[in-house]
Design a protein around this motif. Structure first.
Motif, short mmCIF file in Angstrom:
data_model
loop_
_atom_site.label_atom_id
_atom_site.label_comp_id
_atom_site.label_asym_id
_atom_site.label_seq_id
_atom_site.Cartn_x
_atom_site.Cartn_y
_atom_site.Cartn_z
N GLY A 19 0.80 -1.23 0.00
CA GLY A 19 0.00 0.00 0.00
C GLY A 19 0.82 1.27 0.00
O GLY A 19 0.32 2.34 0.35
N HIS A 20 2.10 1.18 -0.39
CA HIS A 20 2.97 2.37 -0.37
C HIS A 20 2.45 3.46 -1.31
O HIS A 20 1.76 3.19 -2.28
N LEU A 21 2.79 4.68 -0.99
CA LEU A 21 2.45 5.84 -1.79
C LEU A 21 3.30 5.84 -3.06
O LEU A 21 4.50 5.58 -3.00
N VAL A 22 2.66 6.10 -4.20
CA VAL A 22 3.40 6.19 -5.45
C VAL A 22 3.75 7.67 -5.68
O VAL A 22 2.86 8.51 -5.81
N VAL A 23 5.03 7.97 -5.68
CA VAL A 23 5.51 9.34 -5.83
C VAL A 23 5.51 9.72 -7.31
O VAL A 23 5.90 8.92 -8.16
N ALA A 24 5.07 10.92 -7.62
CA ALA A 24 5.15 11.43 -9.00
C ALA A 24 6.57 11.96 -9.22
O ALA A 24 7.04 12.81 -8.46
N TRP A 25 7.24 11.44 -10.24
CA TRP A 25 8.61 11.85 -10.56
C TRP A 25 8.60 12.62 -11.87
O TRP A 25 7.93 12.24 -12.82
N TYR A 26 9.38 13.70 -11.91
CA TYR A 26 9.42 14.60 -13.06
C TYR A 26 10.85 14.78 -13.56
O TYR A 26 11.81 14.57 -12.81
N GLN A 27 10.98 15.21 -14.79
CA GLN A 27 12.29 15.59 -15.33
C GLN A 27 12.78 16.81 -14.55
O GLN A 27 12.00 17.71 -14.26
N PRO A 28 14.07 16.86 -14.22
CA PRO A 28 14.59 18.03 -13.49
C PRO A 28 14.48 19.30 -14.34
O PRO A 28 14.68 19.26 -15.55
N GLY A 29 14.16 20.37 -13.68
CA GLY A 29 14.11 21.67 -14.35
C GLY A 29 15.24 22.56 -13.85
O GLY A 29 15.95 22.21 -12.91
N ARG A 30 15.40 23.68 -14.48
CA ARG A 30 16.44 24.64 -14.05
C ARG A 30 15.77 25.78 -13.30
O ARG A 30 15.61 26.87 -13.83
N ARG A 31 15.38 25.48 -12.08
CA ARG A 31 14.64 26.45 -11.28
C ARG A 31 15.53 27.29 -10.38
O ARG A 31 15.10 28.32 -9.89
N ALA A 32 16.75 26.84 -10.13
CA ALA A 32 17.64 27.57 -9.23
C ALA A 32 19.09 27.38 -9.69
O ALA A 32 19.44 26.35 -10.26
N LEU A 33 19.91 28.39 -9.43
CA LEU A 33 21.33 28.31 -9.80
C LEU A 33 22.09 27.32 -8.92
O LEU A 33 22.99 26.65 -9.38
N ARG A 34 21.72 27.27 -7.64
CA ARG A 34 22.42 26.39 -6.71
C ARG A 34 21.41 25.51 -5.98
O ARG A 34 20.37 25.98 -5.55
N ILE A 35 21.76 24.26 -5.85
CA ILE A 35 20.94 23.30 -5.12
C ILE A 35 21.80 22.70 -4.02
O ILE A 35 22.94 22.30 -4.26
N ARG A 36 21.25 22.66 -2.83
CA ARG A 36 21.98 22.11 -1.68
C ARG A 36 21.43 20.73 -1.35
O ARG A 36 20.22 20.56 -1.17
N VAL A 37 22.28 19.73 -1.30
CA VAL A 37 21.88 18.38 -0.91
C VAL A 37 21.94 18.32 0.61
O VAL A 37 22.99 18.52 1.21
N VAL A 38 20.79 18.06 1.22
CA VAL A 38 20.66 18.07 2.67
C VAL A 38 20.90 16.69 3.27
O VAL A 38 21.53 16.55 4.31
N SER A 39 20.38 15.66 2.59
CA SER A 39 20.53 14.29 3.05
C SER A 39 20.53 13.37 1.84
O SER A 39 20.02 13.75 0.78
N TRP A 40 21.07 12.16 1.99
CA TRP A 40 21.18 11.26 0.86
C TRP A 40 21.18 9.83 1.34
O TRP A 40 21.42 9.55 2.51
N THR A 41 20.92 8.91 0.39
CA THR A 41 20.96 7.49 0.70
C THR A 41 22.31 6.93 0.29
O THR A 41 23.09 7.57 -0.41
N CYS A 42 22.57 5.70 0.72
CA CYS A 42 23.85 5.05 0.46
C CYS A 42 24.09 4.87 -1.03
O CYS A 42 23.18 4.55 -1.79
N GLU A 43 25.33 5.05 -1.45
CA GLU A 43 25.74 4.94 -2.85
C GLU A 43 25.94 3.49 -3.29
O GLU A 43 26.26 3.25 -4.45
N CYS A 44 25.78 2.53 -2.41
CA CYS A 44 26.06 1.13 -2.76
C CYS A 44 24.97 0.52 -3.63
O CYS A 44 25.15 -0.57 -4.17
#
Length: 94
Positions: A19-44
């Motif tokens: 019953g998980h929520l299905v997230v709507a995913w979009y193509q990235p846009g150029r809305r800001a000059l700088r984006i800050r990554v606050v948190s991330w998942t493991c790269e493995c």
């Protein structure tokens, strides 16, 4: 004296829950000059997620290295984006 460097792996995403929520995913846009990554998942794993902030808003970025694709959620309030990121981590959203 040598110091031990801590392991900087991010958390792993839990498998999707029934019953998980299905997230709507979009193509990235150029809305800001700088984006800050606050948190991330493991790269493995081939698919990684990042909680991002820019221009006073937040969103989640999904990168699939196998498919060579990058998508993001809609930009919203920072707290709402953080909630979506937490749901993804717990397997409550995908």
């Amino acid at each position: 004296m040598a110091r031990e460097i801590p392991d900087f792996h991010g958390p792993h995403v839990a498998p999707p829950q029934p019953g998980h929520l299905v997230v709507a995913w979009y193509q990235p846009g150029r809305r800001a000059l700088r984006i800050r990554v606050v948190s991330w998942t493991c790269e493995c794993r081939p698919t990684t997620y990042e909680l991002c902030g820019a221009a006073g808003q937040g969103f989640v970025r999904r990168t699939d290295r196998d498919k060579r694709t990058v998508h993001e959620t809609s930009w919203t309030l920072t707290a709402a984006a953080g909630h979506t990121f937490e749901q993804i981590l717990r397997g409550e959203a995908q």
